[in-house]
Write an enzyme that holds these catalytic residues in place. Structure first.
Site, PDB file in Angstrom:
ATOM      1  N   HIS A 126     105.614  54.771  98.309  1.00 11.87           N
ATOM      2  CA  HIS A 126     104.403  55.247  97.235  1.00 11.87           C
ATOM      3  C   HIS A 126     103.621  53.892  97.061  1.00 11.87           C
ATOM      4  O   HIS A 126     104.134  52.860  96.642  1.00 11.87           O
ATOM      5  CB  HIS A 126     105.126  55.507  95.917  1.00 11.87           C
ATOM      6  CG  HIS A 126     106.070  56.649  96.180  1.00 11.87           C
ATOM      7  ND1 HIS A 126     107.230  56.548  96.501  1.00 11.87           N
ATOM      8  CD2 HIS A 126     105.687  58.014  95.937  1.00 11.87           C
ATOM      9  CE1 HIS A 126     107.824  57.753  96.659  1.00 11.87           C
ATOM     10  NE2 HIS A 126     106.861  58.693  96.129  1.00 11.87           N
ATOM     11  N   LYS A 153     108.287  59.753 104.046  1.00 10.82           N
ATOM     12  CA  LYS A 153     107.294  60.211 103.155  1.00 10.82           C
ATOM     13  C   LYS A 153     106.570  59.324 102.855  1.00 10.82           C
ATOM     14  O   LYS A 153     106.765  58.142 102.328  1.00 10.82           O
ATOM     15  CB  LYS A 153     107.978  60.746 101.714  1.00 10.82           C
ATOM     16  CG  LYS A 153     107.154  61.050 100.838  1.00 10.82           C
ATOM     17  CD  LYS A 153     107.715  61.538  99.578  1.00 10.82           C
ATOM     18  CE  LYS A 153     106.779  61.498  98.349  1.00 10.82           C
ATOM     19  NZ  LYS A 153     107.405  61.907  97.227  1.00 10.82           N
ATOM     20  N   LYS A 297      73.017  68.198  96.942  1.00 11.92           N
ATOM     21  CA  LYS A 297      71.766  69.081  97.739  1.00 11.92           C
ATOM     22  C   LYS A 297      70.592  68.167  98.041  1.00 11.92           C
ATOM     23  O   LYS A 297      70.095  68.711  99.412  1.00 11.92           O
ATOM     24  CB  LYS A 297      71.547  70.107  96.645  1.00 11.92           C
ATOM     25  CG  LYS A 297      72.662  71.105  96.527  1.00 11.92           C
ATOM     26  CD  LYS A 297      72.321  72.361  95.740  1.00 11.92           C
ATOM     27  CE  LYS A 297      73.351  73.194  95.563  1.00 11.92           C
ATOM     28  NZ  LYS A 297      72.979  74.395  94.628  1.00 11.92           N
ATOM     29  N   ASP A 335      70.297  79.230  98.482  1.00 12.89           N
ATOM     30  CA  ASP A 335      70.008  79.491  96.873  1.00 12.89           C
ATOM     31  C   ASP A 335      68.737  80.167  96.458  1.00 12.89           C
ATOM     32  O   ASP A 335      68.823  80.919  95.544  1.00 12.89           O
ATOM     33  CB  ASP A 335      69.970  78.257  96.451  1.00 12.89           C
ATOM     34  CG  ASP A 335      71.190  77.517  96.030  1.00 12.89           C
ATOM     35  OD1 ASP A 335      72.434  78.094  96.047  1.00 12.89           O
ATOM     36  OD2 ASP A 335      71.321  76.154  95.769  1.00 12.89           O
ATOM     37  N   ALA A 458      71.497  79.791  86.116  1.00 13.10           N
ATOM     38  CA  ALA A 458      72.312  79.678  87.353  1.00 13.10           C
ATOM     39  C   ALA A 458      73.645  79.214  87.069  1.00 13.10           C
ATOM     40  O   ALA A 458      74.504  79.273  87.797  1.00 13.10           O
ATOM     41  CB  ALA A 458      71.732  78.188  88.013  1.00 13.10           C
TER      42      ALA A 458
HETATM   43  P1  NAP Z   1      71.812  68.685  90.543  1.00 14.37           P
HETATM   44  O1  NAP Z   1      70.853  68.792  91.995  1.00 14.37           O
HETATM   45  O2  NAP Z   1      72.823  67.623  90.171  1.00 14.37           O
HETATM   46  O3  NAP Z   1      70.648  68.817  89.178  1.00 14.37           O
HETATM   47  C1  NAP Z   1      70.951  68.828  87.919  1.00 14.37           C
HETATM   48  C2  NAP Z   1      70.035  69.188  87.039  1.00 14.37           C
HETATM   49  O4  NAP Z   1      70.517  69.492  85.567  1.00 14.37           O
HETATM   50  C3  NAP Z   1      69.127  68.071  86.867  1.00 14.37           C
HETATM   51  O5  NAP Z   1      67.651  68.618  86.653  1.00 14.37           O
HETATM   52  C4  NAP Z   1      69.452  67.197  85.742  1.00 14.37           C
HETATM   53  O6  NAP Z   1      68.107  66.697  84.964  1.00 14.37           O
HETATM   54  C5  NAP Z   1      69.907  68.505  84.841  1.00 14.37           C
HETATM   55  N1  NAP Z   1      70.874  67.865  83.687  1.00 14.37           N
HETATM   56  C6  NAP Z   1      72.084  67.417  84.182  1.00 14.37           C
HETATM   57  N2  NAP Z   1      72.633  67.297  82.758  1.00 14.37           N
HETATM   58  C7  NAP Z   1      71.851  67.549  81.781  1.00 14.37           C
HETATM   59  C8  NAP Z   1      71.943  67.149  80.652  1.00 14.37           C
HETATM   60  N3  NAP Z   1      72.955  67.059  79.833  1.00 14.37           N
HETATM   61  N4  NAP Z   1      70.848  67.535  79.713  1.00 14.37           N
HETATM   62  C9  NAP Z   1      69.990  68.143  80.422  1.00 14.37           C
HETATM   63  N5  NAP Z   1      69.500  68.259  81.786  1.00 14.37           N
HETATM   64  C10 NAP Z   1      70.494  67.934  82.428  1.00 14.37           C
HETATM   65  O7  NAP Z   1      72.478  70.217  90.251  1.00 14.37           O
HETATM   66  P2  NAP Z   1      72.073  71.619  90.998  1.00 14.37           P
HETATM   67  O8  NAP Z   1      72.861  71.732  92.214  1.00 14.37           O
HETATM   68  O9  NAP Z   1      70.792  71.704  90.852  1.00 14.37           O
HETATM   69  O10 NAP Z   1      72.892  72.595  89.951  1.00 14.37           O
HETATM   70  C11 NAP Z   1      72.496  72.802  88.568  1.00 14.37           C
HETATM   71  C12 NAP Z   1      73.164  73.758  87.934  1.00 14.37           C
HETATM   72  O11 NAP Z   1      73.192  74.971  88.691  1.00 14.37           O
HETATM   73  C13 NAP Z   1      74.876  73.665  88.100  1.00 14.37           C
HETATM   74  O12 NAP Z   1      75.362  74.116  86.796  1.00 14.37           O
HETATM   75  C14 NAP Z   1      75.293  74.512  89.232  1.00 14.37           C
HETATM   76  O13 NAP Z   1      76.589  74.988  89.157  1.00 14.37           O
HETATM   77  C15 NAP Z   1      74.123  75.793  89.061  1.00 14.37           C
HETATM   78  N6  NAP Z   1      74.215  76.202  90.362  1.00 14.37           N
HETATM   79  C16 NAP Z   1      74.402  77.475  90.457  1.00 14.37           C
HETATM   80  C17 NAP Z   1      74.582  78.243  91.570  1.00 14.37           C
HETATM   81  C18 NAP Z   1      75.096  79.577  91.496  1.00 14.37           C
HETATM   82  O14 NAP Z   1      75.094  80.227  92.629  1.00 14.37           O
HETATM   83  N7  NAP Z   1      75.068  80.195  90.415  1.00 14.37           N
HETATM   84  C19 NAP Z   1      73.952  77.820  92.777  1.00 14.37           C
HETATM   85  C20 NAP Z   1      73.567  76.308  92.601  1.00 14.37           C
HETATM   86  C21 NAP Z   1      73.585  75.591  91.443  1.00 14.37           C
HETATM   87  P3  NAP Z   1      67.921  65.130  85.409  1.00 14.37           P
HETATM   88  O15 NAP Z   1      66.957  65.079  86.582  1.00 14.37           O
HETATM   89  O16 NAP Z   1      67.430  64.679  84.312  1.00 14.37           O
HETATM   90  O17 NAP Z   1      69.191  64.337  85.924  1.00 14.37           O
END
Ligand code: NAP
Length: 514
Positions: A126, A153, A297, A335, A458
């Protein structure tokens, strides 16, 4: 490589014999092939008395481990007594004992000529800090084997998910049965893909011990969520890359869908710190494609060799496909269509995709919160559909950059609360605010929601977010991120497998689990 299918082992760490027996019953019911009884977790362990009770009429093969403190266990007593207890377990008919490399020679020489025919010795090592190089691991496997072990292991710790690849290489090339286990959340795939690489056994937790490490797969997860009995060396590995990643329902949806259509694939969570290093290590015909999530992304656009024109315009890739034989990485974005079509359908008052030529978004004021991967896809999509786009983001600079890119306007996060130039606007939350576990959070105050006709979130874990509840209470139509999730996965499934996506199966798999 092991000739037989990888066994499913339930490690049991109850503090009393009674509780241990109860855990054995739990393991039987959950479908384990064997149990590992950790004697060092038993309080006031009485070897003769307790081992007889534990091993009498056992319902599954038993592996006994009595781990000393110096190898990460709980036993602090006399070494002679410890090895004596393991010998007693052997005499009582236990199927396996696990003995540490440092103690292996003593133990094995002490049972010389007395080893029962079906009794197997696992000699283990380990490393709780890191995962050494392939060369060091290969030397270690040889050292473990040289003690006279039937099974070796090697347990190491993942500092990065790419560490696991080295252990896979060693398992595949090892000439003796081997258990390769990389500890920690970044090592999760070592457990899920053990059958692909011919590992002798893999560990699945009991439901009742899941709380200690929420990401840890239970026996039921291995059997029902990952279909681990179907995993073979030919199984293709897909997964969602992200950080954090535990919230993703991708494995739930894809594994059920693979099973339904008879596709030999497994879909796993991939906790990735460095996207380029991950792709460099894993992208191959064996790992042919990935979903890409927070926060990778945008980096994925740079990491891919070729990026689909829409994904390039958006500036974000959510689907990475390694083509044609692992030489080239292709980036796509599913998306954009997924989110926009869900919002359009809500505006049209339908729930299924429609081909109406004119978008109901045309001319609408469309406010996107967030400027990351999802925000870019929504802003791009709204613009393409003829909406007037406004972006608000915590980091205002990013809102401005995105607004400039799509020909829209930018707002600060603070301005968003009092932004209501007109009624009937569309709002899309593309931040992770409100996502599990922070489900009490919301990206916009409730009083601001009455100016919106549609509010899309989202975030899809939980299915109904605080934002959606407050939107509905304010008179807006809430649109769930679940709908986007299903639709983006439909597009991805086709990229992944080349097969048509069975939408209803995918929908049902997700809706049943969220
Ligand atoms: P990302 O590229 O990391 O972007 C995150 C975004 O959230 C940025 O604009 C960030 O702002 C903002 N943010 C994060 N924490 C924050 C906080 N505490 N207060 C205010 N703003 C905050 O992520 P993403 O891929 O775009 O995903 C964003 C969300 O969409 C996630 O919850 C993800 O699960 C969801 N999503 C859902 C789907 C679906 O199929 N339903 C698909 C894609 C994404 P800053 O620029 O200031 O950091």
């Amino acid at each position: 490589m092991a000739e037989k299918a990888t066994l499913l082992c339930a490690p049991l760490s109850a503090s009393s014999v009674e509780k241990m027996l109860h855990q054995i019953d739990e393991a039987v019911a959950a479908g384990a092939d064997l149990v590992e009884i950790r004697l060092d977790h038993l309080r006031n362990f009485q070897p003769h008395q307790d081992l007889e009770v534990l091993l009498k009429g056992r319902k599954l093969p038993v592996l006994v481990t009595y781990r000393p403190k110096w190898e990460g266990g709980n036993y602090e007593g006399n070494e002679h007594e410890r090895l004596k207890a393991l010998r007693l377990a052997m005499d009582l008919g236990v199927d396996y004992v696990d003995v540490e490399l440092q103690a292996a020679n003593d133990f094995i020489s002490s049972i010389s000529g007395k080893k029962p025919e079906n009794f197997k010795i696992i000699v283990s090592s380990h490393n709780y800090q890191s995962t050494p190089s392939v060369e060091e691991l290969t030397d270690l496997a040889a050292k473990l084997h040289a003690t006279g072990a039937d099974i070796v292991k090697i347990a190491t710790t993942a500092v990065d998910i790419t560490d696991v690849a080295r252990v896979f290489r060693v398992i595949v090339n090892c000439q003796v049965p081997v258990i390769g286990w990389v500890m920690g959340e970044r090592g999760l795939i070592s457990r899920l893909l053990s059958p692909k690489y011919g590992g002798y056994l893999t560990y699945g937790a009991l439901e009742s011990s899941k709380q200690s490490a929420p990401w840890e797969p239970t026996l039921r997860d291995l059997l029902d969520l990952y279909n681990i009995r179907q995993v073979t060396p030919d199984t293709k590995v897909f997964g969602v890359i992200g950080k954090p990643i535990g919230h993703s329902k991708g494995p739930t949806m894809y594994n059920a869908t693979f099973k339904h259509v008879g596709y030999n694939g497994i879909y796993v969570h991939l906790l990735v710190d460095d996207l380029a290093r991950f792709l460099d290590t894993y992208a191959s015909p064996d790992f042919p494609a990935f979903s890409c999530g927070i926060p990778h992304k945008e980096a994925a656009v740079v990491c891919c060799d070729e990026v689909d024109p829409i994904a390039r315009s958006i500036g974000a890739v959510n689907t990475i496909v390694s083509q044609p034989f692992g030489q080239k990485l292709m980036g796509y974005n599913t998306d954009y269509y997924a989110a926009i079509s869900a919002i359009e359908d809500a505006l049209r008052g339908t729930t299924t995709s429609s081909n109406t030529a004119n978008s109901p978004l045309e001319g609408k004021l469309f406010v996107v919160i967030g400027a990351g991967g999802a925000g870019k896809a929504l802003a791009y999509g709204a613009k393409v559909k003829g909406a007037r786009v406004v972006i608000a983001n915590r980091t205002f600079e990013r809102a401005k950059d995105l607004a400039e890119l799509v020909g829209g306007a930018a707002l600060t996060y603070a301005e968003l609360a009092n932004f209501h130039p007109e009624k009937g606007m569309i709002l899309a939350n593309a931040t992770s605010v409100g996502m599990q576990p922070q489900i009490e959070e919301t990206p916009i105050p409730k009083h601001a929601l009455r100016y919106y006709a549609i509010v899309f979130d989202a975030v899809y874990t939980p299915k109904v977010t605080r934002l959606m509840q407050e939107a509905e209470a304010s008179g807006a139509i809430p649109v769930s991120g679940v709908e986007m999730f299903i639709r983006q996965a439909k597009g991805q499934f086709q990229h992944f497998t080349g097969l048509p996506a069975p939408e209803e199966v995918m929908r049902e798999a997700v809706l049943n689990k969220i």
